[in-house]
Design a protein around this motif. Structure first.
Motif, PDB file in Angstrom:
ATOM      1  N   UNK B   4      44.875 -14.341 -29.996  1.00 51.73           N
ATOM      2  CA  UNK B   4      44.558 -12.951 -29.669  1.00 51.73           C
ATOM      3  C   UNK B   4      43.264 -12.508 -30.345  1.00 51.73           C
ATOM      4  N   UNK B   5      42.386 -11.869 -29.563  1.00 52.04           N
ATOM      5  CA  UNK B   5      41.155 -11.378 -30.155  1.00 52.04           C
ATOM      6  C   UNK B   5      40.013 -11.313 -29.169  1.00 52.04           C
ATOM      7  N   UNK B   6      38.848 -11.005 -29.709  1.00 47.52           N
ATOM      8  CA  UNK B   6      37.637 -10.872 -28.909  1.00 47.52           C
ATOM      9  C   UNK B   6      36.720 -12.048 -29.194  1.00 47.52           C
ATOM     10  N   UNK B   7      36.123 -12.593 -28.150  1.00 45.47           N
ATOM     11  CA  UNK B   7      35.259 -13.769 -28.282  1.00 45.47           C
ATOM     12  C   UNK B   7      33.981 -13.552 -27.476  1.00 45.47           C
ATOM     13  N   UNK B 151      38.260 -10.914 -23.940  1.00 47.23           N
ATOM     14  CA  UNK B 151      39.412 -10.422 -24.707  1.00 47.23           C
ATOM     15  C   UNK B 151      40.635 -11.258 -24.339  1.00 47.23           C
ATOM     16  N   UNK B 152      41.372 -11.677 -25.362  1.00 51.54           N
ATOM     17  CA  UNK B 152      42.568 -12.496 -25.164  1.00 51.54           C
ATOM     18  C   UNK B 152      43.760 -11.824 -25.842  1.00 51.54           C
ATOM     19  N   UNK B 340      37.543  -0.395 -27.342  1.00 52.55           N
ATOM     20  CA  UNK B 340      36.958  -1.023 -26.154  1.00 52.55           C
ATOM     21  C   UNK B 340      35.457  -1.168 -26.371  1.00 52.55           C
ATOM     22  N   UNK B 341      34.913  -2.272 -25.903  1.00 50.96           N
ATOM     23  CA  UNK B 341      33.481  -2.525 -26.006  1.00 50.96           C
ATOM     24  C   UNK B 341      32.833  -2.277 -24.645  1.00 50.96           C
ATOM     25  N   UNK B 358      35.708  -3.512 -21.982  1.00 49.42           N
ATOM     26  CA  UNK B 358      36.904  -4.348 -22.115  1.00 49.42           C
ATOM     27  C   UNK B 358      37.456  -4.203 -23.532  1.00 49.42           C
ATOM     28  N   UNK B 359      38.688  -4.540 -23.653  1.00 47.16           N
ATOM     29  CA  UNK B 359      39.368  -4.389 -24.936  1.00 47.16           C
ATOM     30  C   UNK B 359      38.640  -5.188 -26.005  1.00 47.16           C
ATOM     31  N   UNK B 360      38.554  -4.590 -27.173  1.00 45.57           N
ATOM     32  CA  UNK B 360      37.804  -5.198 -28.272  1.00 45.57           C
ATOM     33  C   UNK B 360      38.690  -5.338 -29.506  1.00 45.57           C
TER      34      UNK B 360
END
Lengths: 339, 362
Positions: B4-7, B151-152, B340-341, B358-360
């Protein structure tokens, strides 16, 4: 008198004004009172006092034929003012709903005798009324109308703005004329769709077009009532005849999946900003309306439906679709029906 | 793998597919797994050009599929044909095909049952009649990197990407792909909890639905398994058997005077209010995208769907003229920690931009 509640019937405009004022005065909060005993017989001064907050909401029967200027009209004038001196004084804003109108002089309707079928919600926060005037064959621009004068709970405002807590929303399903703002001749005779005391007044197409001194908007293309989201301007990518300053992000629809109703409450803004892309024209939300909402008629909702918010709320709205004898473009609004 | 997280980074498409799949599997308590013990749809998208994952949550099972569409089988340097304007221009493309599959064929090691797909043709080229060379779609997808933002979480992913510029591909665009599961349905419908939203910033082609040659090569803006898939104008005009070549148009920036609606808005997903920044208090206001369970195009088409099933938590749409800019981070109010970014991305060939966030952070 019962104060908070829903009322319906058919009475003259002076009596409807009395009804609104008297019911407001009967609300248990005692925030409302008669602001001027001399204002009677077709006009009333509704004074709201809550701590240091004072607002005068004046309701007047305009039974003298007024040049608007393109057409001629009689109707209901609503004034917000922060002072009173035998009449509205200090900062004031006015909207004139000319529901009894005609293309030429000689309006036949006498507002002291003709009946208005009305649907009215009263509570301490104000009132919302929809009405249909009794038809006659002479006045060829008769319109149904909605008038909302609502006070927000200041705790629900998005930010402290020092601008009081009221707004007004006014529509007529036929003529919504708004003459040159620089001409005092027409002061008190312009229909403003939105009043946000004492920040701005706004007519739909006039504000969208940003042409405040244009003499009038009252012909078939730029001043008659158009339903929400049903107009377009290809240059600015916006709904040119939607009201400006109040936003309806989603009109109420009935879900074909579960039968529930979905909508966004009207968003009232504190200012108007017109960019090149005008699908929205206000970016300063201050509060949401609680007294009314707008709906679209093709998803199963019909006139007379009652929308009940999910428990534990007991709030309900009554949907009305009001035409007039001269105009078949209905006002599709829901007004509060239960607190 | 961190799950889970932002990449963010730059990867060729097969590696990006692997990144998405591997991170989904790495989420703590992940519901995602390889769909099979053997075959070429598992573990790595680079060899066979495709990969799938299985989502299991109690009795709920669904498969997501990724395919690298490199080009014509006979002429690998060429793209696949995705549309013809009926007069002059043909459209060829390469890109990413994404889908939802209802089942898995363990004998033949591939998706089975209902398989709903969208083709994001991020490398697209149009040409008028000419020699074979004229429909070449350049770019080796095995090596061409995509700048991506991802986002995952266990409910899926939100991806935005800009492919490496290829000057020959005159219709190329940036893209986004959201695959999201939302358990908070408005009612029980017996359908999966997933939807997908896909956009390309330049042109979105959706060939005739009656022409099987286009199967798997149509750009669908929304997939709602197993109720419908939908593009923009094709559904707006209820015109399924025509090749539609739709320039990307920002939300609420188009109009049809007859049907009184935004003809280039996606049908089936609704954006009642794109995010704006208040001039009064600097806060951001928006309405989450609403995913519907079907669409209904009546005479008045300002809205075209009347069956909301849930709202998106993964992304939102915004408008650019109120102070929000690319790179802004939109934070929810405390005690929520969600962020969100904001993105405003396009390609060198596209004037239009994808304006989404998108979710950040959750």
């Amino acid at each position: 008198m019962a104060g908070v509640g829903y009322y319906t019937g058919a009475i003259t405009l002076p009596n409807l004004i009395d009804k609104i004022a008297d019911e407001l005065n009967t609300v248990a909060s005692t925030h409302w009172s008669n602001g001027d005993a001399a204002w009677s017989a077709g006009k009333r001064c509704c004074k709201y006092v809550n701590g240091g907050e004072t607002m005068y909401v004046a309701l007047e029967t305009v039974n003298t034929q007024a040049a608007l200027p393109t057409y001629y009209g009689k109707g209901l004038r609503i004034t917000f003012s922060d002072a009173w001196s035998s009449g509205p004084s200090g900062n004031k804003q006015q909207s004139f709903i000319a529901f009894e109108a005609k293309t030429a002089t000689g309006i036949a309707g006498d507002l002291t005798t003709m009946l208005i079928t009305y649907y009215l919600w009263i509570e301490d926060a104000g009132f919302c009324v929809m009405g249909v005037p009794e038809s006659n064959t002479t006045d060829n621009l008769q319109g149904s109308f909605i008038a909302v004068a609502e006070r927000y709970d200041p705790n629900t405002k998005e930010y402290s703005d020092g601008s009081g807590n009221f707004y007004g929303y006014f529509r007529c399903n036929y003529i919504e004329q708004n003459a040159d703002r620089t001409s005092p001749t027409y002061d008190g005779l312009r229909l403003e769709n939105v009043m946000r005391p004492f920040r701005y007044i706004a007519h739909a197409y006039k504000e969208y077009s940003n042409t405040p001194t244009t003499t009038y908007y009252g012909n078939t293309t730029n001043g008659q009532y158009t339903e929400i989201h049903k107009s377009w301007d290809a240059a600015y990518f916006g709904h040119s005849q939607d009201p400006v300053g109040i936003e309806f992000p989603k009109l109420a629809i009935k879900s074909s999946g579960n039968g529930k109703v979905y909508y966004c409450k009207p968003v009232v803004h504190n200012s108007i900003t017109l960019y090149g892309f005008r699908h929205e024209t206000s970016f300063d939300p201050i509060a949401l309306s609680d007294l009314f909402m707008a709906w679209r008629p093709d998803s199963g909702l019909v006139d007379g439906d009652i929308i009940a918010l999910p428990s534990p709320s007991t709030k309900k709205y009554l949907l009305k679709s009001l035409n007039s004898v001269d105009k078949a473009t209905p006002l599709y609004y829901g007004i509060k029906y239960n607190a | 793998m961190a799950g889970k997280g932002f990449y963010t980074g730059a990867l060729p498409i097969a590696d990006l597919i692997n990144k998405i799949c591997d991170e989904l599997k790495a989420v703590t308590g992940s519901s995602w797994s390889e769909p099979d013990s053997s075959g070429d749809w598992i573990n790595d998208a680079k060899t066979a050009g495709h990969r799938a994952l299985k989502y299991t949550n109690g009795d709920e099972v669904i498969y997501i599929t990724f395919e690298v569409i490199k080009g014509d089988i006979t002429y690998p340097d060429y793209g696949v044909k995705i549309a013809f304007d009926g007069v002059t221009y043909y459209y060829y493309a390469k890109g990413l095909r994404f889908g939802f599959a209802a089942g898995w064929d363990e004998l033949n090691h591939k998706p089975s049952g209902s398989w709903m797909q969208t083709f994001i043709a991020y490398y697209t080229r149009s040409y008028s009649s000419g020699g074979t060379e004229s429909w070449r779609v350049s770019g080796n997808l095995d090596t061409a990197p995509i700048d991506y933002w991802l986002w995952i979480e266990d409910n899926g992913f939100a991806l935005m990407g800009i492919p490496e510029h290829q000057s020959m591909n005159n219709q190329s665009g940036a893209f986004m792909l959201v695959s999201e599961r939302n358990p908070n349905k408005e009612y029980n419908d017996g359908m999966p909890y997933f939807y997908a939203y896909a956009r390309q910033s330049n042109v979105e082609c959706n060939g005739s639905r009656s022409n099987t040659a286009y199967d798997g090569y149509r750009h669908e803006c929304i997939l709602r398994p197993w109720t419908y898939r939908a593009s923009t104008r094709k559904e707006f005009y209820a015109d399924p058997n025509k090749d539609y070549i739709c320039d990307y148009v920002a939300i609420h920036n188009s109009w049809d005077a007859t049907d009184l609606g935004h003809q280039d808005d996606p049908v089936g997903i609704e954006f009642p209010k794109c995010a704006i920044k208040s001039s009064g208090n600097g806060k951001v206001y928006y309405v989450k995208p609403i995913i519907h369970n079907n669409y209904s195009v009546g005479a008045y088409k300002h809205e075209t769907a009347f069956e909301p099933i849930f709202q998106s938590e993964f992304f939102l749409a915004w408008r650019p003229d109120t102070g929000i800019v690319q790179g802004d981070i939109l934070k929810w109010e405390s005690p929520s920690t969600r962020q969100y970014l904001v993105f405003e991305i396009g390609s060198q060939q596209s004037i239009q931009k994808l304006r989404y966030a998108i979710k950040y952070q959750d």
